[in-house]
Design a protein around this motif. Sequence first.
Motif, short mmCIF file in Angstrom:
data_model
loop_
_atom_site.label_atom_id
_atom_site.label_comp_id
_atom_site.label_asym_id
_atom_site.label_seq_id
_atom_site.Cartn_x
_atom_site.Cartn_y
_atom_site.Cartn_z
N THR A 1 3.67 -7.76 44.49
CA THR A 1 3.69 -6.78 43.39
C THR A 1 5.08 -6.68 42.78
N ALA A 2 6.10 -6.67 43.64
CA ALA A 2 7.48 -6.53 43.15
C ALA A 2 7.86 -7.72 42.27
N PHE A 3 7.49 -8.93 42.69
CA PHE A 3 7.86 -10.13 41.92
C PHE A 3 7.10 -10.16 40.59
N GLU A 4 5.81 -9.92 40.63
CA GLU A 4 4.99 -10.02 39.42
C GLU A 4 5.29 -8.92 38.42
N LYS B 1 14.74 -16.63 28.21
CA LYS B 1 13.83 -16.52 27.09
C LYS B 1 12.46 -17.05 27.49
N LYS B 2 11.48 -16.79 26.68
CA LYS B 2 10.10 -17.13 27.01
C LYS B 2 9.93 -18.63 27.26
N ASP B 3 10.65 -19.46 26.48
CA ASP B 3 10.47 -20.90 26.60
C ASP B 3 11.37 -21.55 27.65
N ASP B 4 12.23 -20.76 28.29
CA ASP B 4 13.11 -21.31 29.33
C ASP B 4 12.32 -21.71 30.57
N ASP B 5 12.90 -22.59 31.35
CA ASP B 5 12.29 -22.95 32.64
C ASP B 5 12.51 -21.83 33.65
N TYR B 6 11.58 -21.77 34.61
CA TYR B 6 11.70 -20.89 35.77
C TYR B 6 11.72 -19.40 35.41
N THR B 7 10.98 -19.03 34.39
CA THR B 7 10.80 -17.59 34.11
C THR B 7 9.83 -17.02 35.13
N ILE B 8 9.81 -15.71 35.24
CA ILE B 8 8.89 -15.05 36.18
C ILE B 8 7.46 -15.44 35.90
N SER B 9 7.09 -15.42 34.62
CA SER B 9 5.70 -15.72 34.26
C SER B 9 5.34 -17.17 34.58
N LYS B 10 6.26 -18.12 34.32
CA LYS B 10 5.96 -19.53 34.59
C LYS B 10 5.86 -19.80 36.09
N LEU B 11 6.77 -19.20 36.85
CA LEU B 11 6.73 -19.39 38.30
C LEU B 11 5.48 -18.75 38.90
#
Length: 897
Positions: free
Chosen positions: A494-497, A505-515
């Motif tokens: 829960t804490a991570f999500e 930025k949204k298109d960067d690598d390794y964002t929370i959402s992409k991971l």
Amino acid sequence: MAIRLSGMNSGLDTDSIVKALVSGYTTKKEKYEKAQTKLGWKQESWKSLNTKVYSMYSNISNLRFSSAYNLKKTSVSDMTKATVTASSTAPNGTQSLKIKETAKAGSLTGAQINASSSTTTLAQLGYTGGDAQINVNTGGTTKTITLSATSTMSDVEKQLKETGLNASYDSNYKRFYISSKDTGVENDFTLTGANAAGASALYKLGIAVGASADGTRPNPYGEYAGLSGKNNGNTQQNIEDARNAYVTAADNVAKYNAQSSNLLNAITYGNAYADVQDFYAAHSSADKTKLETLAKLGSGRDSAVIMKNSDDSYTTYSLTTAKDAKGNAVYKSVDGKYISAEETYTADGKTYKKDSDGNYINVADETDKYSGDTAKLTKNVAYHEVTEKISYTSTTGEGDDAKEVSYTKVGDTDEKLQDADGKVYTKRADGKYYADGEPDDSKNGITIKSKADYTSKEASLTNAEAANTAYTALTNGISEADLNTYTANLSTVTAFESSEDTVLKKDDDYTISKLTEAVHSAYADNGGKAGVQALISGTGAYASGSDAADNSYAGRVSALTTAAQTAQETVDKNSIVKDLAAIKDTNSEEYKAALSKLADEVDAAYDLSSSAQYNTDASKIDGKDAEIELNGVKYTGASNSFNINGLNITALSKTSGNDEISITTATDTQGIYDKIKDFLTEYNNVINEMTKLYNAASAGSYEPLTDDEKENMSDKEIEKWEQKIKDSLLKNDTTLSGVMTAMQSAMSSAVEINGKKYSFSSFGIHTLGYLNAADNEQNAYHIDGDEDDTNTSGNTDKLMAAINNDPDNVMTFMQQISNNLYKAIGDKMSSTSLSSAFTIYNDKQMSTEYSNYTKLIKEWETKISDKEDYYYKKFSAMESSLAKLNSTQSSLSSYFS
């Protein structure tokens, strides 16, 4: 005032007679004076006692919290290398420490110069230039001082001090001694010429320092000079190129650090997520969403209900300790979404509290509460849902036809109003409202006068069930250990999500959402937890496309860390454009002016870099940061003090090679014992004084002395007399009795911890009782085994044993006792019409009584004066008559002589 003659003709002692005649009035006045004196003494006694009670009240405020007792102690294997103290958050155990470097302040010992005293001038040292401008950079801030040929050594010293440096000229050794006030690289200093005259002045003063022999300290002008394009006019372009490199590198440092942090957290997250999904698959055939919702409630399940919504999501409600105006319990959602204790709505005899979504939850009916250990819901929770309608009181019609009508707001704006008859009115330019279809000049136009309350409709949570019961049903047969592991993993997930990227930025690598998406896909499509671990380790399909030598998440973190370090080197290399880079608008006049100024400084530095002279026998020691390793992790800082995970570490000297210092942290049981003992000592001092005042011997017929009475007594006799009265003023005082009873009740109350009740006696703390205690100390507490207490020192020390065996139990007990005592005293100190806030006695009432006595005494003094005047006037008339009679007798006697 009457003329006061004193018996010249009558031979009478008029003063004594008048004094006797008014003695009744005087006695009355003295009665009030004595009463006022006693009241003043009583006020002083209360003030003194109140000060001690308030001091205790303030001191026990912190004792209500666990942090007051959660004390730690540390031992260090080599205290010549470091000192360590532990705060309440420090973990128990042994840790290893290395001191790699201690922080040092930058210092400069100047070359010897021919200046015999502080009054020697620069001219006498051979300086022949004009205004010498010198840049003094300390802590990244540059200040410029200006010297001239007439400046003395004392002037130089003064100006250097004004820039924030320590500076002194020693005429015995003929040298300047300069140092930064604080340690660390960031607080180091440099002295450079801002012009050629400045560079020359530094050399004459013996404080011109060039590059170090080992190359660790560069030419002081070199950094600026390197950007100069003076020979080809490219200086500004060089500066802007450096600025662009700085900005790009600084952004990359932040980006790489954020990415590596996300990747590190994703490793923990991925494993936790996989374990949570495995838990659902292996142990629960019920609704996963329901189980997840209930698990997040934690201990809140004991007083909560859960309701399934139409979209298969769940909403939870719980009882809060808040009460409505009638004292009824208020329902709220556990996640804090439905909280509001300000607005109420009453309908059908029920009171509703409004939540942040506009729902009114019923709190008026006591049957809506839960009962039993399983928190069974005895009745469905009813609530009111607020609509967007608002009632208005308005005027319609004109003249005799004008009348007030209620209208209701509809929609999201107030542009339309709907009457009860169904007509819709639209707001026109003049602010009035007209029924749709009618002309703007219609006489039916209305003007809004006032807004009333919300309207609402009733609904019901018909599918609600007790959360604790639902959770028990879903987890039946699962071990407590497995449940604890599940809830811990769920908390990590829960804490991570729920975290957000603030740098990436949204298109960067390794964002929370992409991971998050990568972990979910790896679990769903590649064999559950094995797929997630393959993703993290870099052995699975989801690692493809990475340009890192090591495709694992840890390998990518390492690569990003190296990239961040490389980018940081670029940032450091171009630090001279830091201020320029902070100006975002490169077309602004501010930017252009700053660029021009920096270009001038760069070109000036270029000129000086080849022509400046340096004092080779001057010595400059650069400022250094402290560096330590705690459990193998490196930490650096400008000072020798570090605060890491509850440990306060002060580095004293370097450790040799791989030598380590051991730091052992443990619960400070003696500190907890002393904290409790100090608390009881303060309480005993206060309660003993109260008991003594309450049980004081009566003063009997003793009253405050008049001035006449004091004349016949010695000072010691007067003091003894008055003290007897002062000691008795609070004897059997009902207010004092009330405060004592409240305090004793709070201290003797039982505290329930994990189903078991405890009192002070449970820990070997008790009073001695009336028969064994000293006078007026029967309410004081004593600790068995206390070596400082002759009454109980021989008993078994149960308190220290309890602290050693279960410190949390003792701390919980002391918190509750402290809270009980704090509340008891606070209630007695609350403000009333008779007393001020934080006052245990009726100070307002006493102050009023004291003022009333002052008025009474003044009134009786006036009465005495008036009565004395009356009698003196009578005696004066008598004396006058006797004088005339004596005169007549003398005249008659002369006829017969």
